[in-house]
Scaffold this motif. Structure first.
Motif, PDB file in Angstrom:
ATOM      1  N   GLU A   1       0.841  -1.191   0.000  1.00 26.55           N
ATOM      2  CA  GLU A   1       0.000   0.000   0.000  1.00 26.55           C
ATOM      3  C   GLU A   1       0.877   1.242   0.000  1.00 26.55           C
ATOM      4  O   GLU A   1       2.012   1.232   0.459  1.00 26.55           O
ATOM      5  CB  GLU A   1      -0.880   0.015   1.246  1.00 26.55           C
TER       6      GLU A   1
ATOM      7  N   ASN B   1       0.596   3.971   1.756  1.00 28.55           N
ATOM      8  CA  ASN B   1       0.919   4.446   3.106  1.00 28.55           C
ATOM      9  C   ASN B   1       2.090   3.678   3.705  1.00 28.55           C
ATOM     10  O   ASN B   1       2.927   4.251   4.394  1.00 28.55           O
ATOM     11  CB  ASN B   1      -0.301   4.362   4.012  1.00 28.55           C
ATOM     12  N   SER B   2       2.183   2.377   3.433  1.00 30.53           N
ATOM     13  CA  SER B   2       3.315   1.583   3.911  1.00 30.53           C
ATOM     14  C   SER B   2       4.605   2.032   3.239  1.00 30.53           C
ATOM     15  O   SER B   2       5.649   2.139   3.879  1.00 30.53           O
ATOM     16  CB  SER B   2       3.088   0.102   3.622  1.00 30.53           C
TER      17      SER B   2
ATOM     18  N   GLU C   1       5.764   5.294   4.818  1.00 31.40           N
ATOM     19  CA  GLU C   1       6.384   5.069   6.128  1.00 31.40           C
ATOM     20  C   GLU C   1       7.832   4.612   5.977  1.00 31.40           C
ATOM     21  O   GLU C   1       8.732   5.110   6.665  1.00 31.40           O
ATOM     22  CB  GLU C   1       5.609   4.005   6.902  1.00 31.40           C
TER      23      GLU C   1
ATOM     24  N   GLN D   1       5.867  15.090   4.460  1.00 32.72           N
ATOM     25  CA  GLN D   1       4.770  14.309   5.036  1.00 32.72           C
ATOM     26  C   GLN D   1       3.432  14.961   4.749  1.00 32.72           C
ATOM     27  O   GLN D   1       2.455  14.285   4.455  1.00 32.72           O
ATOM     28  CB  GLN D   1       4.957  14.133   6.546  1.00 32.72           C
TER      29      GLN D   1
ATOM     30  N   ARG E   1      -7.572   8.056   3.924  1.00 33.42           N
ATOM     31  CA  ARG E   1      -8.368   6.888   3.524  1.00 33.42           C
ATOM     32  C   ARG E   1      -9.833   7.305   3.497  1.00 33.42           C
ATOM     33  O   ARG E   1     -10.308   7.971   4.411  1.00 33.42           O
ATOM     34  CB  ARG E   1      -8.179   5.755   4.515  1.00 33.42           C
TER      35      ARG E   1
ATOM     36  N   TYR F   1       0.518  13.066   2.377  1.00 32.97           N
ATOM     37  CA  TYR F   1      -0.569  12.515   3.184  1.00 32.97           C
ATOM     38  C   TYR F   1      -1.702  12.051   2.275  1.00 32.97           C
ATOM     39  O   TYR F   1      -2.200  12.796   1.444  1.00 32.97           O
ATOM     40  CB  TYR F   1      -1.083  13.550   4.181  1.00 32.97           C
TER      41      TYR F   1
END
Length: 105
Positions: free
Chosen positions: A57, A59-60, A63, A82, A89, A86
């Motif tokens: 994903e 978002n992973s 990170e 960041q 969801r 962003y």
């Protein structure tokens, strides 16, 4: 998932095999977890981060990117990136109608 209890120290440890980015099979052992859940979470997170899989994903991926860049970039640069990266969801809610229509807010 392989978490074991170390009876001499009273803590949990994980021992598992994974394939690293070079394609080589490697064994990992990490000791000193207070609970079995902590040990299993460590194993799951380690495998997720070390997998060279492009099906992760976004978002992973973000990170992992910021973990790698935290020593190279200034604090303000990281905060700005960041904010730009962003990805919210969508919240899916089920309406009270009988036909169960989904709404995106």
């Amino acid at each position: 998932m392989s978490a074991y209890k170390d009876k001499t120290q009273g803590t949990w440890y994980v021992s598992f095999r994974y394939i690293d980015w070079t394609g080589k099979k490697t064994q990992k052992l990490k000791r000193g977890f207070k609970t079995k859940k902590e040990a299993l979470n460590y194993e799951k997170e380690f495998i997720r981060k070390s997998a060279a899989d492009m099906k992760m994903e976004m978002n992973s991926f973000i990170e992992i990117y910021f973990e790698d860049k935290k020593n190279e970039l200034k604090e303000n640069s990281i905060r700005n990136k960041q904010h730009m990266m962003y990805i919210p969801r969508p919240q899916i809610r089920v309406s009270a109608k009988i036909d169960h229509v989904f709404r995106l807010n």
